[in-house]
Scaffold this motif. Structure first.
Motif, PDB file in Angstrom:
ATOM      1  N   PRO A  43     -45.663 113.311  86.458  1.00 27.12           N
ATOM      2  CA  PRO A  43     -45.387 112.213  85.522  1.00 27.12           C
ATOM      3  C   PRO A  43     -46.538 110.942  85.971  1.00 27.12           C
ATOM      4  O   PRO A  43     -47.251 110.459  84.988  1.00 27.12           O
ATOM      5  CB  PRO A  43     -44.030 111.494  85.618  1.00 27.12           C
ATOM      6  N   ALA A  44     -46.787 110.876  87.367  1.00 32.03           N
ATOM      7  CA  ALA A  44     -47.620 110.037  87.713  1.00 32.03           C
ATOM      8  C   ALA A  44     -49.044 110.456  87.402  1.00 32.03           C
ATOM      9  O   ALA A  44     -49.935 109.309  86.969  1.00 32.03           O
ATOM     10  CB  ALA A  44     -47.623 109.433  89.132  1.00 32.03           C
ATOM     11  N   LEU A  45     -49.365 111.531  87.719  1.00 32.01           N
ATOM     12  CA  LEU A  45     -50.610 112.018  87.091  1.00 32.01           C
ATOM     13  C   LEU A  45     -50.972 112.102  85.892  1.00 32.01           C
ATOM     14  O   LEU A  45     -52.039 111.419  85.451  1.00 32.01           O
ATOM     15  CB  LEU A  45     -51.202 113.370  87.759  1.00 32.01           C
ATOM     16  N   VAL A  46     -50.149 112.350  84.826  1.00 30.13           N
ATOM     17  CA  VAL A  46     -50.205 112.159  83.604  1.00 30.13           C
ATOM     18  C   VAL A  46     -50.410 111.027  83.143  1.00 30.13           C
ATOM     19  O   VAL A  46     -51.525 110.549  82.324  1.00 30.13           O
ATOM     20  CB  VAL A  46     -49.042 113.054  82.831  1.00 30.13           C
ATOM     21  N   LYS A  47     -49.437 110.035  83.715  1.00 32.48           N
ATOM     22  CA  LYS A  47     -49.826 108.791  83.301  1.00 32.48           C
ATOM     23  C   LYS A  47     -50.987 108.088  83.498  1.00 32.48           C
ATOM     24  O   LYS A  47     -51.810 107.128  82.814  1.00 32.48           O
ATOM     25  CB  LYS A  47     -48.589 107.784  83.801  1.00 32.48           C
ATOM     26  N   ALA A  48     -51.616 108.435  84.620  1.00 28.97           N
ATOM     27  CA  ALA A  48     -52.754 108.005  85.176  1.00 28.97           C
ATOM     28  C   ALA A  48     -54.080 108.250  84.132  1.00 28.97           C
ATOM     29  O   ALA A  48     -55.031 107.751  84.116  1.00 28.97           O
ATOM     30  CB  ALA A  48     -53.352 108.258  86.627  1.00 28.97           C
ATOM     31  N   GLY A  82     -61.749 101.433  88.749  1.00 28.86           N
ATOM     32  CA  GLY A  82     -62.927 102.205  88.883  1.00 28.86           C
ATOM     33  C   GLY A  82     -62.487 103.658  89.070  1.00 28.86           C
ATOM     34  O   GLY A  82     -62.988 104.751  88.866  1.00 28.86           O
ATOM     35  N   LYS A  83     -61.548 103.745  90.281  1.00 28.90           N
ATOM     36  CA  LYS A  83     -61.145 104.901  90.803  1.00 28.90           C
ATOM     37  C   LYS A  83     -60.558 105.664  89.684  1.00 28.90           C
ATOM     38  O   LYS A  83     -60.489 106.991  89.410  1.00 28.90           O
ATOM     39  CB  LYS A  83     -60.280 104.939  91.826  1.00 28.90           C
ATOM     40  N   MET A  84     -59.440 105.128  88.903  1.00 28.18           N
ATOM     41  CA  MET A  84     -58.881 105.926  87.743  1.00 28.18           C
ATOM     42  C   MET A  84     -59.938 106.076  86.552  1.00 28.18           C
ATOM     43  O   MET A  84     -59.762 107.139  86.098  1.00 28.18           O
ATOM     44  CB  MET A  84     -58.083 104.847  87.122  1.00 28.18           C
ATOM     45  N   VAL A 107     -53.722 119.504  93.744  1.00 30.05           N
ATOM     46  CA  VAL A 107     -54.103 118.421  92.681  1.00 30.05           C
ATOM     47  C   VAL A 107     -53.131 117.565  92.251  1.00 30.05           C
ATOM     48  O   VAL A 107     -52.374 117.887  91.629  1.00 30.05           O
ATOM     49  CB  VAL A 107     -54.922 119.268  91.439  1.00 30.05           C
ATOM     50  N   THR A 108     -53.230 116.135  93.262  1.00 33.05           N
ATOM     51  CA  THR A 108     -52.159 115.373  92.893  1.00 33.05           C
ATOM     52  C   THR A 108     -53.041 114.087  92.580  1.00 33.05           C
ATOM     53  O   THR A 108     -54.016 113.824  93.102  1.00 33.05           O
ATOM     54  CB  THR A 108     -51.346 115.132  94.066  1.00 33.05           C
ATOM     55  N   LEU A 109     -52.287 113.001  92.177  1.00 33.07           N
ATOM     56  CA  LEU A 109     -52.875 111.679  91.992  1.00 33.07           C
ATOM     57  C   LEU A 109     -53.504 111.172  93.407  1.00 33.07           C
ATOM     58  O   LEU A 109     -54.636 110.527  93.493  1.00 33.07           O
ATOM     59  CB  LEU A 109     -52.030 110.670  91.239  1.00 33.07           C
ATOM     60  N   PRO A 110     -52.702 110.921  94.353  1.00 35.42           N
ATOM     61  CA  PRO A 110     -53.477 110.548  95.584  1.00 35.42           C
ATOM     62  C   PRO A 110     -54.416 111.158  96.158  1.00 35.42           C
ATOM     63  O   PRO A 110     -55.592 110.779  96.718  1.00 35.42           O
ATOM     64  CB  PRO A 110     -52.082 110.584  96.715  1.00 35.42           C
ATOM     65  N   ALA A 111     -54.376 112.744  95.897  1.00 40.29           N
ATOM     66  CA  ALA A 111     -55.614 113.658  96.229  1.00 40.29           C
ATOM     67  C   ALA A 111     -56.960 113.163  95.434  1.00 40.29           C
ATOM     68  O   ALA A 111     -57.894 112.940  96.012  1.00 40.29           O
ATOM     69  CB  ALA A 111     -55.257 114.987  96.160  1.00 40.29           C
TER      70      ALA A 111
END
Length: 134
Positions: A43-48, A82-84, A107-111
């Motif tokens: 969910p965090a990655l999809v939201k990002a 910028g990162k997002m 492949v995660t949001l922090p990575a």
């Protein structure tokens, strides 16, 4: 009188975390006679991803003239924005895999936040993201 016999069966498997859940992976990636487990998108990655594409649309439409203006309006740090926004450069097949919860391990949001920029062209992204830095 019968004697009890025991049989030990060893199955090599790996337990991996995906989207906050534990996933059992067999050597061939499946279990015979068992339907593949449904995965859940992170969910965090999809939201990002959704936010990144929304912010990109706002910039492209001219509603905000710069990253600084958009960051101020959204009340977020400009460097985070910028990162997002780099998430909008991911290959379409990787975005689809992420939305389906089938993204490559690691492949995660922090990575992805740690990466400087996804490699171009798209065809090289999966190889690079799956073999380097995750």
């Amino acid at each position: 009188m019968t004697t009890a016999t025991s049989v030990t069966v060893r199955v090599p498997l790996t337990i991996r975390r995906r989207g906050g859940r534990k996933l059992v992976v067999t050597p061939d990636g499946s279990a015979p006679g068992v339907a593949p487990a449904r995965t859940r998108a992170d969910p965090a990655l999809v939201k990002a991803l959704a936010r990144a594409h929304w912010w990109k649309r706002l910039l492209e439409s001219g509603r905000y003239a710069s990253l600084g203006d958009l960051a101020k309006a959204e009340k977020i740090d400009r460097s985070y924005l910028g990162k997002m926004l780099r998430l909008t450069l991911l290959a379409p097949d990787l975005v689809e895999a992420i939305l389906d919860g089938q993204q490559p391990d690691g492949v995660t949001l922090p990575a992805l936040e740690r990466k400087t920029e996804p490699p171009r062209p798209f065809k090289n992204q999966r190889l690079t993201l799956c073999t380097h830095g995750f």
